[in-house]
Design a protein around this motif. Structure first.
Motif, PDB file in Angstrom:
ATOM      1  N   ASN A  47       0.832  -1.129  -0.008  1.00 13.65           N
ATOM      2  CA  ASN A  47      -0.042   0.113  -0.092  1.00 13.65           C
ATOM      3  C   ASN A  47       0.867   1.200  -0.127  1.00 13.65           C
ATOM      4  O   ASN A  47       0.495   2.323   0.460  1.00 13.65           O
ATOM      5  N   ALA A  48       1.933   1.238  -0.684  1.00 15.24           N
ATOM      6  CA  ALA A  48       2.927   2.536  -0.801  1.00 15.24           C
ATOM      7  C   ALA A  48       2.349   3.657  -1.462  1.00 15.24           C
ATOM      8  O   ALA A  48       1.433   3.319  -2.268  1.00 15.24           O
ATOM      9  N   SER A  49       2.536   4.732  -0.817  1.00 14.42           N
ATOM     10  CA  SER A  49       1.753   5.890  -1.442  1.00 14.42           C
ATOM     11  C   SER A  49       2.339   6.144  -2.995  1.00 14.42           C
ATOM     12  O   SER A  49       1.737   6.970  -3.587  1.00 14.42           O
ATOM     13  N   ASN A  50       3.556   6.067  -3.112  1.00 20.33           N
ATOM     14  CA  ASN A  50       4.402   6.133  -4.408  1.00 20.33           C
ATOM     15  C   ASN A  50       4.921   4.988  -4.970  1.00 20.33           C
ATOM     16  O   ASN A  50       6.148   4.814  -5.073  1.00 20.33           O
ATOM     17  N   PRO A  51       4.146   3.830  -5.319  1.00 15.90           N
ATOM     18  CA  PRO A  51       4.497   2.708  -5.984  1.00 15.90           C
ATOM     19  C   PRO A  51       5.691   2.927  -7.254  1.00 15.90           C
ATOM     20  O   PRO A  51       6.679   2.103  -7.190  1.00 15.90           O
ATOM     21  N   ALA A  52       5.288   3.925  -8.069  1.00 20.19           N
ATOM     22  CA  ALA A  52       6.200   3.857  -9.145  1.00 20.19           C
ATOM     23  C   ALA A  52       7.676   4.341  -8.687  1.00 20.19           C
ATOM     24  O   ALA A  52       8.497   3.801  -9.226  1.00 20.19           O
ATOM     25  N   GLN A  53       7.602   5.233  -7.881  1.00 23.94           N
ATOM     26  CA  GLN A  53       8.900   5.998  -7.465  1.00 23.94           C
ATOM     27  C   GLN A  53       9.628   4.895  -6.473  1.00 23.94           C
ATOM     28  O   GLN A  53      10.962   4.698  -6.946  1.00 23.94           O
ATOM     29  N   GLY A  54       8.948   3.994  -5.915  1.00 22.32           N
ATOM     30  CA  GLY A  54       9.304   2.937  -5.175  1.00 22.32           C
ATOM     31  C   GLY A  54      10.167   2.009  -6.050  1.00 22.32           C
ATOM     32  O   GLY A  54      11.356   1.492  -5.877  1.00 22.32           O
ATOM     33  N   LYS A  55       9.516   1.764  -7.102  1.00 21.43           N
ATOM     34  CA  LYS A  55       9.926   0.670  -7.783  1.00 21.43           C
ATOM     35  C   LYS A  55      11.200   1.014  -8.749  1.00 21.43           C
ATOM     36  O   LYS A  55      12.298   0.498  -8.776  1.00 21.43           O
TER      37      LYS A  55
END
Length: 126
Positions: A47-55
């Motif tokens: 449930n990360a708020s910024n999954p694209a940046q995390g990836k």
């Protein structure tokens, strides 16, 4: 001549080498159950708020050139599968027989372990 031994993470070993201590590294039990290798965790939360940046960040950290930089840093990281040795006589992981550990099962024993041997050991260290 006297010899002493201790158990340490690779970053502690690197610190001792950097400070000029007469130390060496050994990965024990290569002909039996293997050496304990504790991997770093790199996860993307569901449930990360910024999954694209995390990836993007994960992909960045896993790039071979970044892994090599981490290997050369004071953190003493050992990259997985690059086939490169790290400084101070630590071999690459593809030449070390790792101990088989089920971390999924071990996590459920962490509380029990912290109440036994580890608790007694930490009291002695103070």
């Amino acid at each position: 001549m006297s010899f002493f031994f201790g158990i340490a993470d690779t970053d502690d070993f690197y610190t001792a080498v950097k400070e000029g201590e007469p130390v060496g590294a050994l990965f024990p039990d290569q002909k039996s159950f293997g050496a304990l290798v504790i991997p770093n965790a790199l996860v993307l939360l569901a449930n990360a708020s910024n999954p694209a940046q995390g990836k993007q960040f994960i992909d960045f950290l896993l790039r071979p050139e970044i892994q090599k930089l981490l290997t050369a840093s004071d953190a003493g990281q050992i990259p997985d599968g690059l086939g490169i040795s790290v400084r101070g006589g630590i071999p690459s992981l593809d030449t070390v027989k790792p101990m088989e550990v089920d971390y999924g099962k071990l996590v459920f024993k962490a509380k029990e372990l912290s109440q036994g041997f580890l608790k007694e050991w930490s009291k002695k260290e103070k």
